[in-house]
Write an enzyme that holds these catalytic residues in place. Structure first.
Site, short mmCIF file in Angstrom:
data_model
loop_
_atom_site.label_atom_id
_atom_site.label_comp_id
_atom_site.label_asym_id
_atom_site.label_seq_id
_atom_site.Cartn_x
_atom_site.Cartn_y
_atom_site.Cartn_z
N HIS A 1 -10.39 3.72 4.33
CA HIS A 1 -9.96 5.13 4.44
C HIS A 1 -8.98 5.53 3.68
CE1 HIS A 1 -9.31 8.56 7.28
NE2 HIS A 1 -8.13 8.44 6.60
N GLU A 2 -8.00 4.64 3.78
CA GLU A 2 -6.62 4.87 2.99
C GLU A 2 -6.86 4.84 1.45
OE1 GLU A 2 -4.50 6.41 4.50
OE2 GLU A 2 -4.77 5.70 6.60
N GLU B 1 -8.89 14.45 3.51
CA GLU B 1 -9.47 13.76 4.18
C GLU B 1 -10.91 13.53 4.12
OE1 GLU B 1 -7.23 12.45 6.38
OE2 GLU B 1 -8.63 11.42 7.85
#
Ligand code: ZN
Length: 504
Positions: free
Chosen positions: A268-269, A298
């Site tokens: 995700h990051e 996002e």
């Protein structure tokens, strides 16, 4: 001053503002990863000073004068040129900033610092009431900020527009209305099947060092440059942060009994990180060196975490890698088992651990409560009860206490309203962008099973990252995919994926 010199002068001022913001970001990174607890008061003061200086530099009359000279000229240039975009975005930021007095910037920074500490206290005591007075102050200042920025219908409009330029509460509510029933229904059908049966694989003991080894192998594979232009550290809440296109940091946290926590947080990051690394170098130290919006940011994290990291093709490639790092845990596991384990759907209490299907329901609950508090129809004292009622209605479960309910997120310590919707916007946009990339590169997902992710990354670089913050999110989506923010493709993708996986 001629226009070329005026433009140069504007760029110099904006570059110094960027320097102040990036210096604050380094202090923030240090606070979350290295700083001893004793440093927190001084760090709060340092951050407040830097934020105030950045704000004062932006609202100085000189910026207004330069912009007044430059906007007419910008109107004669192509709207997507660097110069026209720089002037347009600077004007928007300048106008927003001039509406917020310095006093309010300082008050918000101080209130959020206090709220952060009260939130930690309330969490330790598992008692929302401990948090209420500090939260009340944040809510009051958020309302004041919205009033200063200006809005027509609802205070949330102004707060949302700050992070999702061009969007407002009614557009977000319309998107949620499209998503709500289908997602609640899909969740119920999955629960009624034998959900949770395959959770075991990732829920075993996984030593911390090896978790990082595996997660970072995935991060490198998807194309986040961690060696020359990136770093990774541990923090309580995973996050990513960038100080320039050549210095982007990511964090994760480790749960020894569940591999998914560190693994999917890293993907995700790193997804956020690819966005920052993909912004062209010529935009560095400028107002365009950012993502288009929190939601578009996002979309990149969700793309790599969910669309790629939770796909069958990814695990076809990655299962042997995982088995080499964890021979006993992954022992005889098949691709199907790994794929199923990465996609367990189960109504749960904690947003950051929620699966792809139920995640957006967590977001809707927060959005609806923020709206009610800000328009005065819900008292803060009644927030825990309202929270639990919505959980029962959307997810069929009720949090046993405040810690696993209303006290779980850090967001309301910083401001009240306008943050959570971006997660769902990101989920929806990630699918729209992926589908477009796939239609232009048919069979692209088959490359993933051979560990090749470069065609997807390149498409995102060419169609999303390259623009920095030139365009509003809706405009960027239309340019990249031909359509704006709409729930249809997302619902289709999620329904197809889980209908097949759970044989509904
Ligand atoms: Zn994120």
């Amino acid at each position: 001053m001629d226009l070329a010199s005026a433009y140069q002068r504007l760029l110099e001022i904006l570059a110094e503002i960027e320097d102040l913001k990036m210096a604050a970001a380094v202090l923030y990174w240090d606070r979350q990863t290295e700083m001893p607890p004793g440093g927190s008061v001084a760090r709060g003061e340092q951050l407040t000073t830097l934020r105030r200086l950045a704000h004062e530099k932006l609202v100085q009359p000189k910026v207004g004068e330069l912009l007044a000279d430059l906007v007419t000229e910008a109107a004669t240039m192509p709207g997507d040129s660097d110069q026209a975009s720089m002037i347009r975005v600077a004007k928007r930021e300048y106008e927003m900033a001039t509406r917020i007095p310095s006093r309010l910037v300082v008050a918000m920074s101080e209130a959020s610092d206090l709220a952060y500490h009260k939130w930690l206290e309330a969490r330790a005591a598992n008692d929302f009431a401990t948090f209420v007075p500090a939260l009340e102050r944040v809510v009051a200042l958020s309302r004041e900020t919205a009033a200063a920025l200006g809005y027509e219908d609802h205070p949330l409009d102004a707060l949302i527009d700050q992070v999702e330029p061009g969007l407002d509460a009614s557009k977000v509510a319309a998107l949620f209305a499209e998503l709500r029933e289908p997602l609640v229904g899909l969740t119920r059908r999955i629960v009624a099947s034998d959900a949770g049966r395959r959770a075991g694989l990732l829920h075993q003991e996984y030593p911390a060092g090896k978790q990082l080894e595996l997660g970072m192998a995935a991060v490198r594979a998807i194309g986040f440059d961690v060696d020359r232009r990136g770093r990774q550290a541990l923090s309580v809440h995973p996050f990513s942060i960038s100080f320039s296109p050549d210095d982007t940091r990511i964090t994760t946290r480790i749960n020894r009994d569940y591999l998914g926590t560190s693994f999917f947080a890293l993907l995700h990051e790193a997804g956020h990180g690819t966005y920052m690394q993909g912004i062209p170098d010529r935009l560095r130290r400028s107002i365009l060196h950012e993502g288009a919006s929190a939601g578009l940011h996002e979309s990149q994290s969700r793309l790599w975490e969910n669309v790629v990291g939770r796909s069958r093709y990814f695990w076809q490639h990655f299962l042997p890698v995982a088995r080499a790092v964890f021979p006993s845990q992954f022992g005889t596991a098949t691709v199907e088992e790994a794929y199923a384990a990465a996609n367990v759907v189960r109504p749960s209490l904690i947003r950051v651990e929620a699966d792809e299907v139920t995640y957006n329901l967590h977001i809707m609950i927060r959005f609806e409560l923020e709206k009610a508090v800000l328009d005065g129809t819900l008292d803060l004292a009644d927030l825990p009860e309202a929270w639990n009622r919505k959980f029962a209605a959307y997810l069929g479960i009720i949090p046993p206490d405040d810690l696993t309910g209303v006290l779980q997120d850090i967001h309301w310590t910083m401001r009240f309203g306008g943050s959570f919707q971006s997660y769902t916007i990101g989920n929806v946009a990630s699918i729209a962008l992926y589908r477009q990339a796939l239609s232009e590169n048919p069979g692209m997902h088959l490359d993933w099973s051979e560990g090749r992710f470069d065609s997807l990354l390149r498409w995102m670089q060419d169609n999303v990252h390259t623009h920095g913050s030139k365009f509003f999110p809706e405009e960027l989506l239309v340019r990249a995919t031909g359509a704006g923010l709409t729930a249809g493709p997302y619902l289709e993708h999620i329904t197809d994926k889980y209908t097949e996986l759970y044989q509904l």
